[in-house]
Design a protein around this motif. Structure first.
Motif, short mmCIF file in Angstrom:
data_model
loop_
_atom_site.label_atom_id
_atom_site.label_comp_id
_atom_site.label_asym_id
_atom_site.label_seq_id
_atom_site.Cartn_x
_atom_site.Cartn_y
_atom_site.Cartn_z
N ARG B 97 65.42 67.17 40.14
CA ARG B 97 64.31 68.04 40.04
C ARG B 97 63.59 67.84 38.80
O ARG B 97 62.40 67.49 38.43
CB ARG B 97 64.42 69.13 40.87
N THR B 100 62.91 64.34 37.40
CA THR B 100 61.57 63.92 37.83
C THR B 100 60.48 64.74 37.11
O THR B 100 59.60 63.90 36.69
CB THR B 100 61.64 64.10 39.41
N GLN B 101 60.48 65.83 36.97
CA GLN B 101 59.48 66.56 36.21
C GLN B 101 59.19 66.11 34.71
O GLN B 101 58.21 65.83 34.41
CB GLN B 101 59.62 68.14 36.12
N VAL B 103 60.47 62.98 33.48
CA VAL B 103 59.95 61.84 33.49
C VAL B 103 58.37 61.70 33.75
O VAL B 103 57.64 61.02 32.88
CB VAL B 103 60.64 60.91 34.68
N GLY B 104 57.90 62.60 34.53
CA GLY B 104 56.43 62.54 34.75
C GLY B 104 55.61 62.95 33.67
O GLY B 104 54.83 62.46 33.10
N ILE B 105 56.17 64.09 32.96
CA ILE B 105 55.52 64.33 31.65
C ILE B 105 55.48 63.62 30.55
O ILE B 105 54.49 63.23 29.88
CB ILE B 105 56.02 66.18 31.35
N LEU B 106 56.81 62.83 30.53
CA LEU B 106 56.89 62.06 29.37
C LEU B 106 56.07 60.89 29.38
O LEU B 106 55.45 60.40 28.56
CB LEU B 106 58.27 61.59 29.18
N HIS B 108 53.28 60.64 31.05
CA HIS B 108 51.76 60.94 30.86
C HIS B 108 51.63 61.09 29.47
O HIS B 108 50.39 60.46 28.79
CB HIS B 108 51.64 62.28 31.55
N GLU B 109 52.57 61.75 28.60
CA GLU B 109 52.27 61.68 27.19
C GLU B 109 52.50 60.36 26.58
O GLU B 109 51.65 60.25 25.61
CB GLU B 109 53.52 62.66 26.62
N ARG B 111 51.49 57.50 27.90
CA ARG B 111 50.32 56.91 28.09
C ARG B 111 49.23 57.55 27.23
O ARG B 111 48.27 56.64 26.74
CB ARG B 111 49.77 57.17 29.53
N ASN B 112 49.08 58.58 26.98
CA ASN B 112 48.05 59.48 26.18
C ASN B 112 48.25 58.75 24.60
O ASN B 112 47.16 58.38 23.99
CB ASN B 112 48.26 60.80 26.13
#
Lengths: 255, 132
Positions: B97, B100-101, B103-106, B108-109, B111-112
């Motif tokens: 868990r 997963t969280q 990986v998602g945040i990283l 996103h960062e 891509r930004n």
């Protein structure tokens, strides 16, 4: 669907600019909501063009991610479907990381009226609360659910009300505004990860947080009833009792 | 104890212990998880081989039939192992868990940052950035 509620919300959605507006973020967990999320984002941006929106795409198999990006929302995509609570917590981790001091939490299925955000935010600006919950069951708001769901909400709402010594009418509401202390609590390990419910309200109460409820209008979701729809009732009831019980057994950090 | 069940029991225990060793040797089973199985296997082996030990333990737990002592302890060990697994699975679920969280945040960062790099005024071309 226009009610007197909507009119009131419209009038307060343009308040005088605050001297120091708190850094605000709208968090929307979404799983296979490609059909609804566009309209939801449009609705929010119409009322609050200045508040950033974060969509947490919970491993959707449809075009949720693309549509959210097209509507200029920040999108965090989880690599696999992990459930509502995990997706929601991801948003709060992001909020803590980026120092947001006010978080609006909404559902992606169009149940919540974006105009009501103003009502919740206005209530949250007052100093005496940490969490403002948009309730379907107080005031004039009318919301029809199935009998079993309503009975469950009534049961756990009553239990939460007794433990918190405060009226809790809608513990399952996914429409909430949380301030910094509460944001940190959700981002922490103590958050019940399956889905937020009466047990989380009790946890917040034991941490000494002030909870307020505000009446909001809810539209029946076009597709499905709710996030809890897929859960088996027996497991849900059992899990809630267990979760409330162990929450009470744990030491409260500060009281 | 009837000799037939004694022989079968000994054979199963010997096979279990040997197989667990072999699995650990081939690195198919980690040392942490082999512990439970080895303790179970050797204890059951001792109880099966030595009539004296079985009598003693049967007396202790109040079993009238020696075979039921074997079943009782077999079941007990399995329960402990299962509980151990449940605890481990819960810990693993929590780790997945968190991963997963993050990986998602990283992601996103990342891509930004990529988007920002493409907009940066000092940036001349893609290739010059790739060289850095």
């Amino acid at each position: 669907m226009v009610t007197p509620e909507d009119d009131r919300a419209e009038s307060v959605s343009y308040p005088e600019p605050l001297p120091q507006a708190p850094k605000t973020l709208i968090i929307i967990p979404a799983y296979n909501e490609g059909k609804n999320i566009g309209a939801v984002l449009d609705g929010i941006q119409k009322h609050f063009p200045e508040i950033p929106i974060l969509v947490i795409n919970d491993g959707s198999s449809d075009n949720t991610e693309t549509i959210a990006q097209q509507h200029n929302a920040e999108v965090i995509s989880l690599p696999c479907n992990s459930g509502y609570g995990v997706a929601l917590q991801t948003g709060f981790l992001y909020a803590v990381k980026n120092n947001y001091s006010l978080v609006v939490q909404m559902d992606s299925d169009g149940q919540h009226d974006p105009a009501n955000i103003a009502v919740l935010l206005e209530e949250a600006q007052k100093d005496d609360c940490d969490v403002v919950i948009g309730s379907r069951f107080i005031g004039k708001a009318h919301y029809k659910t199935s009998f079993a769901r309503h009975a469950g909400m009534l049961l756990f709402g009553t239990i939460a009300s007794i433990i918190c010594r405060q009226k809790v009418t809608d513990p399952t509401s996914g429409f909430q505004v949380l301030k910094s202390r509460a944001i940190e609590l959700i981002a922490s390990d103590e958050y019940p990860p399956d889905y937020p419910d009466a047990d989380f309200i009790i946890l917040m109460n034991r941490n000494g947080f002030k909870i307020k409820e505000v009446s909001v209008t809810m539209h029946a979701s076009p597709d499905k009833e709710s996030m809890h729809h897929g859960h088996k009732t027996v497991y849900y009831v059992f899990k809630m009792f267990l979760s409330i019980f162990v929450t009470l057994l744990r030491k409260s950090p500060k009281r | 104890m009837p000799p037939r069940i004694q022989i079968i029991s000994i054979l199963i225990c010997v096979f279990l212990v040997a197989y667990v060793f072999e699995l650990v040797r081939r690195r198919h089973l980690s040392e942490e998880y082999s512990m439970g199985w080895l303790v179970t296997g050797t204890s059951m082996l001792i109880l099966s081989v030595s009539d004296r030990a079985l009598e003693l333990v049967s007396e202790l737990v109040g079993a009238t039939l020696f075979t039921s002592t074997l079943f009782f302890f077999g079941l007990l060990f399995l329960m402990v192992i299962c509980l151990h697994f449940s605890i481990r699975i819960s810990a693993l679920t929590k780790q997945v868990r968190t991963l997963t969280q993050h990986v998602g945040i990283l992601d996103h960062e990342k891509r930004n940052l990529e988007k920002k790099m493409h907009q940066a005024p000092w940036q001349t071309s893609d290739s010059s950035l790739e060289q850095i």
